[in-house]
Design a protein around this motif. Sequence first.
Motif, PDB file in Angstrom:
ATOM      1  N   HIS A 133      52.161  42.585  40.090  1.00  0.00           N
ATOM      2  CA  HIS A 133      50.713  42.708  40.258  1.00  0.00           C
ATOM      3  C   HIS A 133      50.306  41.918  41.500  1.00  0.00           C
ATOM      4  O   HIS A 133      50.752  40.787  41.691  1.00  0.00           O
ATOM      5  N   HIS A 135      47.647  40.021  42.877  1.00  0.00           N
ATOM      6  CA  HIS A 135      46.466  39.371  42.310  1.00  0.00           C
ATOM      7  C   HIS A 135      45.369  39.179  43.369  1.00  0.00           C
ATOM      8  O   HIS A 135      45.573  38.476  44.351  1.00  0.00           O
ATOM      9  N   GLY A 136      44.240  39.815  43.106  1.00  0.00           N
ATOM     10  CA  GLY A 136      43.091  39.672  44.003  1.00  0.00           C
ATOM     11  C   GLY A 136      42.927  40.814  44.977  1.00  0.00           C
ATOM     12  O   GLY A 136      41.892  40.927  45.633  1.00  0.00           O
ATOM     13  N   HIS A 467      39.916  36.523  34.533  1.00  0.00           N
ATOM     14  CA  HIS A 467      40.328  37.205  35.762  1.00  0.00           C
ATOM     15  C   HIS A 467      40.073  38.708  35.661  1.00  0.00           C
ATOM     16  O   HIS A 467      40.364  39.332  34.657  1.00  0.00           O
ATOM     17  N   HIS A 469      40.836  42.386  37.458  1.00  0.00           N
ATOM     18  CA  HIS A 469      41.631  43.174  38.406  1.00  0.00           C
ATOM     19  C   HIS A 469      40.716  44.165  39.119  1.00  0.00           C
ATOM     20  O   HIS A 469      39.696  44.573  38.587  1.00  0.00           O
TER      21      HIS A 469
HETATM   22 CU    CU Z   1      45.156  39.940  39.006  1.00  0.00          CU
END
Ligand code: CU
Length: 551
Positions: A133, A135-136, A467, A469
């Motif tokens: 993944h 992230h961000g 968080h 996605h």
């Molecule tokens: Cu993420």
Amino acid sequence: MKVISRRQFMGTAGVAGWAASRGVSRLFAAGSLRQSGPTYPQLEPTRAINFTRPLRLPSTDGGMFGIFQPPDSFEITARMSMAELVPGAVTPLWNFEVESAGKRFMNPIIRIPRNGRIRAKLKNELLEHSIIHWHGLNVDWRNDGHPMYEIGPGGTYDYDFPILNRAGTYWYHPHAHGNSGMQVNLGLASFFIVEDDEEIQLRNALDLTLGQTDIPLILQDRRFNEGAFSYDPNEEDLLSGFLGDVILVNGTVNPFLDVQSRIYRFRILNGSNSRNYRLALTNGSNPVPFTIIGNDGGLLDRPYPASQVFLAPAERVDVLIDLRSARDGDVYFLESRDFDPMHREHDHGVPTRTRVSFLPDGFQFFVLKLNVKGTTAYDKSIPQRLSEIIPISGMSDSAGKVFSFEAPDLHDDYRTWKIRVCDPTPEGTFCVEHSFEMDSFPVVVQKGTPQLWQMVNENFSMPHPMHLHGFQFQVLQRSGTPAQAAVSVIDGQGRLATDKGWKDTVNLWPGESVRVGVDFSHPFTGEQNYLYHCHILEHQDKGMMINYKVV
Ligand code: CU
Ligand code: C2O
Ligand code: CU
């Protein structure tokens, strides 16, 4: 009726014993509580004297956390390897490996311009399922590492996506179904740095060089067993998050860095499974102010002076450390100050923690020692404008969804934190509790619509770094912030400096409520399935996560 279980009783005694021992060395040396290598006392991050290993600096020559500028396409392999992290012991690690132009990278720091493109083949040489993944990053869901796309041992997965994000310090890690905590803990994680013109401007203004004076720092706490990482969460660790007792920065245990009298930039990522850090800079017993310039989603509008910053799992903070007036021989420490971890699980029926870690959440320890070695001519100063953050607008004030978090039921066999989703309807507010199910989509949002999401952490719980996605969001308002964090509030909306740009992870202390604006606009065609979850990896793995769909 309240029954104190044997586990609870032992847990209390264990923590008291820890505190009474004035340092962990005796416990470690005794070896009675757990197996640990003979060098453990030298690994304690609570003792300044232990900071004797040169910080691993990201290098373009390769190596661990080397700086990798991806060519048109590349292969990245998740596999087990070895490294000497503790003197005299070979630590088996799990790593992402890349070989490129004759160089070998372990957990490469991917460095790429905005509008660049990633074409990468993930090869899984682990003995279990995994998937990366990013992230961000704003990518379509087939490139996002949804666990639905995890691949088995020997499998491959092709990523192909453009870099739409602004410059920022993003990162990547596995998102295996129910297994991210272990895979990250055993080593799989690194940075993904995006650059653009603003970023280059700042670098020129301050004469910064990535890997030398602009240094990514990934903070990770680990347990060791005979020199090897040990991920052995017990029931309580799964409930409140797994903590290590040895701190690694870029894979270096108790590191130091030789510095000169100038400005340094640290891009700090909390890559720990569950530990919070209360970062501060000190010189002897004196606090030294520093400057916050960026967060999860890149540069803030302007620099913000700070004396401390909390960093929850998965969050990033970009700081400038001003050593212009430092003198040869001065010693500074980046440290994590003590704080109240605000774990109150037992108040609603969940047993008191009996953790295996000897460094409880909220204890004070050192992170990085800075040795001033010589002075240098440096005449740069911090620009007063960094970027423009255009506020998200257009959400209707009342239509927000509300997310709150439910502690596991003591009588449940499979204890899982849950996400409660409340929707305002004309008939009133309608709420449902969810734990993760691969094919259920409790939240559906319309593509192209800005929305107000409210996250609420009701009392007696514990902090949860939430968080999202697929999109970066903006923190609009924060309330109920506990005093230890509220000292850093900088505006009438209760926001912190680290709330002032774009974020993908927001920590909620018990009692806290945060309103965020998310603009669900993206260029991808078709329905997109993303995730919203707690980034305490044990919570995520146990199901404190939901799918949401953008239609
Ligand atoms: Cu993420
Ligand atoms: Cu960094 Cu879904 O996670
Ligand atoms: Cu959580």
